[in-house]
Design an enzyme around this catalytic site. Structure first.
Site, PDB file in Angstrom:
ATOM      1  N   GLY A   1      36.696  48.388  41.639  1.00 22.73           N
ATOM      2  CA  GLY A   1      36.014  47.125  41.908  1.00 22.73           C
ATOM      3  C   GLY A   1      34.517  47.290  41.767  1.00 22.73           C
TER       4      GLY A   1
ATOM      5  N   THR B   1      32.065  47.053  44.005  1.00 25.61           N
ATOM      6  CA  THR B   1      31.394  47.853  45.044  1.00 25.61           C
ATOM      7  C   THR B   1      31.684  49.337  44.814  1.00 25.61           C
ATOM      8  OG1 THR B   1      32.003  46.002  46.487  1.00 25.61           O
ATOM      9  CG2 THR B   1      30.845  47.853  47.503  1.00 25.61           C
TER      10      THR B   1
ATOM     11  N   GLY C   1      36.395  49.667  47.986  1.00 23.49           N
ATOM     12  CA  GLY C   1      36.013  48.325  48.429  1.00 23.49           C
ATOM     13  C   GLY C   1      37.179  47.633  49.107  1.00 23.49           C
ATOM     14  N   ALA C   2      36.968  46.375  49.480  1.00 19.89           N
ATOM     15  CA  ALA C   2      38.047  45.568  50.073  1.00 19.89           C
ATOM     16  C   ALA C   2      37.741  44.100  49.818  1.00 19.89           C
ATOM     17  CB  ALA C   2      38.166  45.835  51.567  1.00 19.89           C
ATOM     18  N   ASP C   3      38.780  43.292  49.859  1.00 18.52           N
ATOM     19  CA  ASP C   3      38.590  41.847  49.718  1.00 18.52           C
ATOM     20  C   ASP C   3      38.374  41.184  51.066  1.00 18.52           C
ATOM     21  OD1 ASP C   3      39.017  41.678  46.808  1.00 18.52           O
ATOM     22  OD2 ASP C   3      40.959  42.503  47.346  1.00 18.52           O
TER      23      ASP C   3
ATOM     24  N   LYS D   1      43.464  44.162  50.112  1.00 16.38           N
ATOM     25  CA  LYS D   1      42.926  44.746  48.891  1.00 16.38           C
ATOM     26  C   LYS D   1      43.788  44.331  47.702  1.00 16.38           C
ATOM     27  CE  LYS D   1      41.610  48.923  48.489  1.00 16.38           C
ATOM     28  NZ  LYS D   1      40.527  48.408  47.619  1.00 16.38           N
TER      29      LYS D   1
ATOM     30  N   GLY E   1      42.253  42.648  44.868  1.00 12.65           N
ATOM     31  CA  GLY E   1      41.591  41.626  44.059  1.00 12.65           C
ATOM     32  C   GLY E   1      41.364  42.108  42.639  1.00 12.65           C
ATOM     33  N   GLY E   2      41.177  43.414  42.490  1.00 15.01           N
ATOM     34  CA  GLY E   2      40.980  43.987  41.155  1.00 15.01           C
ATOM     35  C   GLY E   2      42.285  44.469  40.534  1.00 15.01           C
TER      36      GLY E   2
ATOM     37  N   GLU F   1      45.444  52.439  44.813  1.00 14.28           N
ATOM     38  CA  GLU F   1      44.476  52.507  45.918  1.00 14.28           C
ATOM     39  C   GLU F   1      45.161  52.879  47.231  1.00 14.28           C
ATOM     40  OE1 GLU F   1      41.142  49.267  44.378  1.00 14.28           O
ATOM     41  OE2 GLU F   1      42.826  48.567  45.571  1.00 14.28           O
TER      42      GLU F   1
HETATM   43  C1  5RP Z   1      40.609  46.332  43.722  1.00 11.59           C
HETATM   44  C2  5RP Z   1      40.194  46.122  45.122  1.00 11.59           C
HETATM   45  C3  5RP Z   1      38.724  45.975  45.371  1.00 11.59           C
HETATM   46  O1  5RP Z   1      38.334  46.992  46.228  1.00 11.59           O
HETATM   47  C4  5RP Z   1      38.447  44.651  45.986  1.00 11.59           C
HETATM   48  O2  5RP Z   1      38.960  43.643  45.116  1.00 11.59           O
HETATM   49  C5  5RP Z   1      36.956  44.430  46.213  1.00 11.59           C
HETATM   50  O3  5RP Z   1      36.321  44.315  44.978  1.00 11.59           O
HETATM   51  P1  5RP Z   1      34.748  44.127  44.862  1.00 11.59           P
HETATM   52  O4  5RP Z   1      34.125  45.376  45.365  1.00 11.59           O
HETATM   53  O5  5RP Z   1      34.524  43.904  43.389  1.00 11.59           O
HETATM   54  O6  5RP Z   1      34.366  42.924  45.677  1.00 11.59           O
HETATM   55  O7  5RP Z   1      40.962  46.080  46.034  1.00 11.59           O
HETATM   56  O8  5RP Z   1      42.006  46.333  43.597  1.00 11.59           O
END
Ligand code: 5RP
Length: 262
Positions: A34, A36, A90-92, A102, A104-105, A111
């Site tokens: 992601g 971050t 990272g996390a959503d 988690k 979002g990516g 993960e």
């Molecule tokens: C990817 C994830 C990411 O950590 C999560 O989507 C946060 O992304 P970003 O740092 O772009 O906000 O879980 O699968």
């Protein structure tokens, strides 16, 4: 260049920069996915190049693996590492107990495997990711392509008896075609609104035959580094019960601030 960063990107950057201080010489480190986590990989790459830091990185996606190699970090597989000292990702969403959404990516499966195989998992996030209750962010679940619509129907039916507000789901798309994970699977995004019992939901979802994994990370995260747009960072450690605050300066370097496209 740093002046062009949005407040959210600055927040992500300072969280990543502060979390990089957790990494010690000789560690085997899980590298998240992601935007971050991409900052983190860049910060670690700088420490490898400029400070002689020696680490072995286990990436959680092909994207992160490519970036880590570009940054000069030695990349090994999880099976080569066997066990990790630390994973930073990272996390959503994160809640007060440091339970997470988690995926979002789309990298939630690798993960979760990597974070679970680590002595410590540290989440890096901008302050906007903090929630009272998980569920505003659509919960990703990874499903196998075979019979995915049947799995989707089963999931939505099961959600009727769960403590959630909504139960609609959509297949994640990549343009006109389904998004495909690194493991060759599909992602369903569940619009739940509010999850009353995340632990129970995570268990129930994973019992369904077509579901490979869900994006709820329960009791996996040990600490969160929260970044703010003005350079403040807060480190919350759930095991120690401590909260520490700090402020980081933006130091512009070509290596860190160029070509970031994740
Ligand atoms: C990817 C994830 C990411 O950590 C999560 O989507 C946060 O992304 P970003 O740092 O772009 O906000 O879980 O699968």
């Amino acid at each position: 260049m740093s002046g062009e960063l949005s407040p959210i990107d600055k927040a992500k950057f300072v969280a990543a920069k502060r979390a990089a201080e957790f990494v010690e010489d000789g560690m085997r480190v899980g590298l998240g996915t992601g935007s971050t986590a991409a900052w983190l990989v860049r910060c670690l790459g700088e420490m490898v190049r400029d400070d002689g830091l020696r680490i072995k990185g286990v990436p959680t996606s092909t994207r992160t693996a490519q970036l880590a190699r570009e940054m000069g970090i030695e990349v090994i597989s999880l099976d080569e590492a066997k066990w990790l000292d630390l994973t930073i990702d990272g996390a959503d969403e994160f809640d007060i107990d440091l339970n997470l959404i988690k995926g979002g990516g789309g990298a939630l499966l690798q993960e979760k495997i990597v974070a679970t195989a680590s002595d410590q998992m540290v989440v890096i996030a901008d302050v906007g990711k903090e929630v009272q209750h998980l569920g505003s962010f659509p919960l990703p679940i990874e499903v196998i392509p075979f019979g995915w619509q049947t799995t989707q129907a089963l999931v939505e039916e099961t959600l009727i008896s769960m403590d959630v507000l909504g139960r609609n789901s959509t297949l994640r798309m990549n343009g006109e075609v389904p998004f495909i994970t690194d493991e060759g699977n599909y992602i369903l995004d569940l619009r739940l609104g509010r999850i009353g019992n995340a632990r129970q939901l995570a268990l129930v979802l994973n019992q369904m035959p077509g579901v490979v994994e869900n994006g709820l990370f329960i009791d996996i995260c040990d600490a969160v580094v929260i970044g703010y747009g003005d350079g403040r960072v807060e480190v919350r450690d759930i095991n120690e019960g401590t909260v520490a605050t700090d402020r980081l300066e933006f130091v512009e370097t070509d290596n860190l601030f160029s070509d970031l496209n994740d």
